[in-house]
Design an enzyme around this catalytic site. Structure first.
Site, PDB file in Angstrom:
ATOM      1  N   HIS A  43      69.636  -5.245   7.688  1.00 33.27           N
ATOM      2  CA  HIS A  43      70.990  -4.827   8.068  1.00 33.27           C
ATOM      3  C   HIS A  43      71.828  -6.073   8.298  1.00 33.27           C
ATOM      4  O   HIS A  43      71.599  -6.813   9.247  1.00 33.27           O
ATOM      5  CB  HIS A  43      70.950  -3.963   9.328  1.00 33.27           C
ATOM      6  CG  HIS A  43      70.226  -2.665   9.140  1.00 33.27           C
ATOM      7  ND1 HIS A  43      70.822  -1.549   8.603  1.00 33.27           N
ATOM      8  CD2 HIS A  43      68.939  -2.315   9.375  1.00 33.27           C
ATOM      9  CE1 HIS A  43      69.950  -0.552   8.537  1.00 33.27           C
ATOM     10  NE2 HIS A  43      68.790  -0.999   8.999  1.00 33.27           N
TER      11      HIS A  43
ATOM     12  N   HIS B  82      60.042   2.021   6.626  1.00 30.42           N
ATOM     13  CA  HIS B  82      59.429   1.857   7.965  1.00 30.42           C
ATOM     14  C   HIS B  82      58.491   2.985   8.399  1.00 30.42           C
ATOM     15  O   HIS B  82      58.765   3.715   9.356  1.00 30.42           O
ATOM     16  CB  HIS B  82      60.488   1.613   9.033  1.00 30.42           C
ATOM     17  CG  HIS B  82      61.717   2.490   8.966  1.00 30.42           C
ATOM     18  ND1 HIS B  82      61.683   3.855   8.815  1.00 30.42           N
ATOM     19  CD2 HIS B  82      63.028   2.163   9.053  1.00 30.42           C
ATOM     20  CE1 HIS B  82      62.909   4.333   8.816  1.00 30.42           C
ATOM     21  NE2 HIS B  82      63.747   3.318   8.957  1.00 30.42           N
TER      22      HIS B  82
ATOM     23  N   ASN C 133      74.504   1.085   5.792  1.00 27.09           N
ATOM     24  CA  ASN C 133      75.233   1.633   6.956  1.00 27.09           C
ATOM     25  C   ASN C 133      76.221   0.640   7.551  1.00 27.09           C
ATOM     26  O   ASN C 133      76.227   0.376   8.750  1.00 27.09           O
ATOM     27  CB  ASN C 133      74.245   2.137   8.019  1.00 27.09           C
ATOM     28  CG  ASN C 133      73.373   1.036   8.582  1.00 27.09           C
ATOM     29  OD1 ASN C 133      73.193  -0.009   7.964  1.00 27.09           O
ATOM     30  ND2 ASN C 133      72.817   1.261   9.760  1.00 27.09           N
TER      31      ASN C 133
ATOM     32  N   ASP D 187      63.503  -4.414   8.605  1.00 27.51           N
ATOM     33  CA  ASP D 187      64.465  -3.576   9.333  1.00 27.51           C
ATOM     34  C   ASP D 187      65.237  -4.420  10.356  1.00 27.51           C
ATOM     35  O   ASP D 187      65.535  -3.974  11.464  1.00 27.51           O
ATOM     36  CB  ASP D 187      63.784  -2.389  10.018  1.00 27.51           C
ATOM     37  CG  ASP D 187      64.777  -1.283  10.386  1.00 27.51           C
ATOM     38  OD1 ASP D 187      65.973  -1.426  10.072  1.00 27.51           O
ATOM     39  OD2 ASP D 187      64.343  -0.287  10.990  1.00 27.51           O
TER      40      ASP D 187
ATOM     41  N   ASP E  70      69.508   4.978   5.001  1.00 23.70           N
ATOM     42  CA  ASP E  70      68.753   4.468   6.143  1.00 23.70           C
ATOM     43  C   ASP E  70      69.544   4.521   7.454  1.00 23.70           C
ATOM     44  O   ASP E  70      70.707   4.135   7.502  1.00 23.70           O
ATOM     45  CB  ASP E  70      68.310   3.035   5.909  1.00 23.70           C
ATOM     46  CG  ASP E  70      67.505   2.516   7.078  1.00 23.70           C
ATOM     47  OD1 ASP E  70      66.441   3.087   7.353  1.00 23.70           O
ATOM     48  OD2 ASP E  70      67.971   1.577   7.745  1.00 23.70           O
TER      49      ASP E  70
END
Lengths: 444, 337
Positions: free
Chosen positions: A66, A238, A98, A311, A158
């Site tokens: 991210h 994940h 996102n 992640d 996600d």
């Protein structure tokens, strides 16, 4: 531009020492005593790195990052996130969708891709959203993102599960035609409506609403059956429970085209840590039990789980310095992935550095379809590689990280292994453990 | 210990020290002048992020009877409702010189986070956090149970000080899943030697309850047939009704309510081998006609009004022990309980 780089006595994949000559963005030669050859044959400048005691590995590839830009530049930017990637030994990262706006159009993915090219610390591949606004209702413009200059191949909502079974089926079928795949965040939303942590003995005592393993496993079971039915590829983000490992093993045994990822933190940490109510341990999916950690480690060692995905989820301080229920979910991961996986998998004897290179580089690159990442350390291959000091130790210090995020659950822990050099297309972005310059000439 | 966060943290010795001190405080409350000078000049802040007039008034009365200055800080209408963080609120109160912070919060763990932080030097008292714990409620329940349990065995004239609940069998009925009262009682009553059983619909028991030191029943009638010495009825929150936890309030009352029919069964129960009747407790506020019938609430076996009275004594004891053990705002971690 500097000329060639000669790396002497690096242990390739943790095995026998050899010299590596990098030139023109490629590995020009691998062999014993390249120094004398270099001295004789090269009249250009040769930078020599004595890699005695260091391990050479292919540059790591993270399918799950991210970077927060656009929209949450207070948490992370492409620039800071890719600096973190270089420090962590990643030569390619895949930026989850996102952001704000969501990466659900060609415009947004091209922006992220361009920001990555400009930064030059690590390659950046935007992940496209599956549904418009991650809303789970209508397909995003998957084809437009695939055809854009970002050439998106990986699609994921996600943070949200594509919980509508029909929409998931259609997404898998749709992206199949251009070699794409769906990466599912497996979380049945009705079973996790107010969930705060793993549901079990610890949540019962702490009085925090539980997040049952079955909420993840039910979606994985459904999706591997959909993948079997449609013949499409499926990637599971994940994976966090022992039951999930069992379902994925079953699916692979039946020939389903499914791949799976595990985070470093799920290989090491358990829900017992939540007894502190310290929100640094709040993450989605939640930290599970020791039984789950052991099953994930075993699954990764055996190849049921294919890849490590960090992640990496940076958050500003105030998002974690608050009540548990109000706190944001997520942990930083790029700069701690190697020591955590080394601790969980290599120190325990569950895998060696060659298997490490498969799960952190070869396999994620193969899943995405990269031709120039995750390549072997051989002459003629792209010079995306790292040098690791397996003996280096000391406490993890989030305040020294290049990421803007300070939300590392590993703060203060003594973990083995540090990345000393990262080469991106032959250029050292990290040298002697410090950020050098980016491929585009940026300094940290 | 510097704070009271959870009854799971209390040793038997610490718990008895609180209960014994509470017995002394009860004597103060019975006097015409209900006041001790022990906390004169000290400041107790009631920091309530959830509405709970009962608990807040009880803590306020307790602090005032010990001559402390009391500041009531309600989140509603304060800067908290404008988005101020817990950290900033607490640091503000700390800067004003709070010696103890009594915190009620809707988020499980907020008092523990406050105690673990460097936001304040004040002693932290958990006055109920989310669905985690409500330690002073459990302590007042234990004080109530101990008084009757001891009197039944040794007579009214004998002091219960120094005694525990060994041999007592306590049945907790209702929404255990969402109950901070149930959690605190399970740990404390077990520490004090009692045997705890639970009865609830399967939807209102947490996954993981099998690891607790309790016996679990699904049938209230079977649980009563086992002959408990005390029954603690838990409040059913309105938002659970009509949801997916149970069909409706009527079915809940039929199956898990202390109805008049079940009151007749409880009427026959005695405290162990003595002649004294078994006890009925409820932390309040009650939903009469749902989890407890009016007849049961008002019966001779009910200790519900005694619980309220004992709440003040227990909270006096807790504040007294936390604040007189260590002197001053920045004292070190000296054991006081």
């Amino acid at each position: 531009m500097s000329g060639a780089t000669l790396i002497t006595s690096a242990r390739l994949y943790g095995q026998d020492p050899a010299d590596l000559l990098l030139r023109g963005g490629q590995i020009a030669a691998v062999g014993d005593d390249l120094r004398s050859q270099a001295a004789e044959q090269l009249d250009e400048d040769v930078t020599v790195i004595d890699a005695e005691g260091l391990i050479a590995l292919p540059g790591m590839v993270d399918l799950h990052t991210h970077l927060r830009e656009p929209g949450r530049e207070d948490a992370e930017t492409v620039e800071t996130g890719t600096r973190a990637a270089a420090r962590g030994g990643f030569t390619a990262v895949h930026a989850m969708a996102n952001s704000a706006p969501v990466a659900d159009t060609a415009g947004v993915v091209e922006q992220v891709h361009r920001l990555g090219l400009e930064s030059g610390w690590s390659e950046v591949y935007p992940v496209g959203a599956v549904t418009v606004g991650l809303g789970g209702e209508r397909l995003a413009e998957l084809g437009a993102m695939a055809e854009s200059s970002a050439a998106v191949r990986m699609f994921s909502d996600d943070g949200h599960c594509v919980d509508n079974a029909l929409l998931m089926r259609r997404a898998m079928e749709y992206v199949k035609s251009f070699g794409g795949f769906i990466a599912q965040h497996a979380q049945e939303p009705t079973l996790t409506a107010e969930a705060q942590m793993n549901e079990g003995e610890v949540s019962a005592t702490l009085g925090l609403p539980g997040w049952p393993a079955v909420a993840e496993e039910a979606i994985i079971a459904r999706d591997v059956l959909l993948a079997q039915h449609t013949g499409a590829r499926l990637h599971i983000c994940h994976v966090s429970t022992a039951g999930s490992v069992g379902i994925i093993r079953w699916a692979k045994d039946r020939g389903v085209a499914v791949t799976a990822e595990v985070t470093p933190h799920h290989l090491m940490l358990t829900d017992e840590l939540v007894t502190s109510y310290n929100p640094v341990y709040k993450v989605n999916p939640p930290l599970r039990t020791r039984v789950d950690v052991d099953a994930l480690r075993q699954g990764l060692a055996e190849g049921v789980i294919d890849v490590i995905g960090t992640d990496h989820a940076p958050h500003p301080t105030q998002a974690k310095e608050c009540e548990w229920a109000q706190a944001a979910m997520g942990m930083t991961g790029l700069e701690t992935a190697l020591p955590v996986v080394a601790h969980a998998m290599i120190s325990t004897g569950l895998m060696d550095w060659r298997r490490f290179s498969e799960v952190t580089s070869t396999e994620p690159a193969r899943i995405y379809g990269h031709q120039h990442q995750g390549r072997p350390l051989q002459a003629g291959e792209p010079a995306n590689l790292i040098l690791v000091d397996p003996q280096a130790a000391g406490p993890i210090r989030p305040e020294s990280h290049a990421s803007k995020g300070r939300n590392s659950p590993f703060a203060g822990l003594e973990l083995p292994g540090r990345v000393r050099y990262t080469f991106l297309a032959g250029h050292p972005t990290l040298a002697e453990g410090e950020l050098a310059t980016s491929l585009t000439g940026r300094a940290a | 210990m510097r704070h009271l966060l959870s009854t799971a943290d209390l040793t038997r010795t610490q718990a008895l020290r609180i209960l014994d001190t509470a017995e002394e405080m009860t004597g103060v409350s019975a006097r015409e002048v209900k006041k001790l000078p022990t906390l004169r000049g000290r400041t107790v802040v009631n920091l309530f992020f959830e509405d709970s007039t009962r608990t807040r008034v009880s803590f306020e009365a307790a602090a005032k009877r010990l001559s402390a200055d009391v500041v009531n800080f309600s989140a509603k209408g304060s800067s908290v409702s404008k988005g101020e963080s817990l950290k900033d609120t607490v640091q503000t109160l700390d800067a004003m010189g709070a010696d103890a912070i009594v915190i009620r919060h809707g988020s499980s763990g907020a008092p523990a986070q406050l105690a673990a932080s460097d936001w304040s030097e004040a002693a932290v008292v958990n006055a109920g956090d989310g669905t985690h714990e409500h330690p002073t409620q459990a302590l007042l329940d234990a004080l109530t149970l101990r008084r009757d349990w001891h009197a039944a065995h040794y007579g009214e004239a004998s002091s219960p000080r120094g005694t525990d609940l060994t041999g007592m069998r306590v049945l907790i009925v209702g929404d255990v899943l969402h109950s901070r009262v149930a959690r605190s009682n399970i740990w404390l009553l077990t520490t004090l030697g009692a045997t705890v059983s639970l009865v609830a619909p399967g939807t209102l028991l947490p996954v993981g309850v099998e690891s607790w030191p309790v016996t679990v029943h699904y049938s209230f009638d079977q649980a009563l047939a086992a002959g408990p010495d005390a029954v603690i009825m838990l409040r059913v929150q309105a938002e659970r009704m009509g949801g997916s936890f149970f069909p409706n309030a009527a079915e809940y009352a039929r199956r898990w309510g202390l109805t008049e029919e079940r009151l007749a069964v409880v009427n026959q129960l005695r405290l162990a081998e003595t002649e004294a009747p078994a006890l009925i407790l409820h932390p309040g506020p009650m939903n009469r006609g749902v989890e407890i019938s009016a007849a049961a609430a008002d019966s001779a076996q009910s200790r519900i009004t005694e619980q309220v009275t004992n709440g003040v004594s227990v909270r006096m004891a807790v504040l007294h022990l936390l604040l007189t053990g260590s002197r001053g705002h920045h004292d070190d971690d000296r054991s006081s309980l």
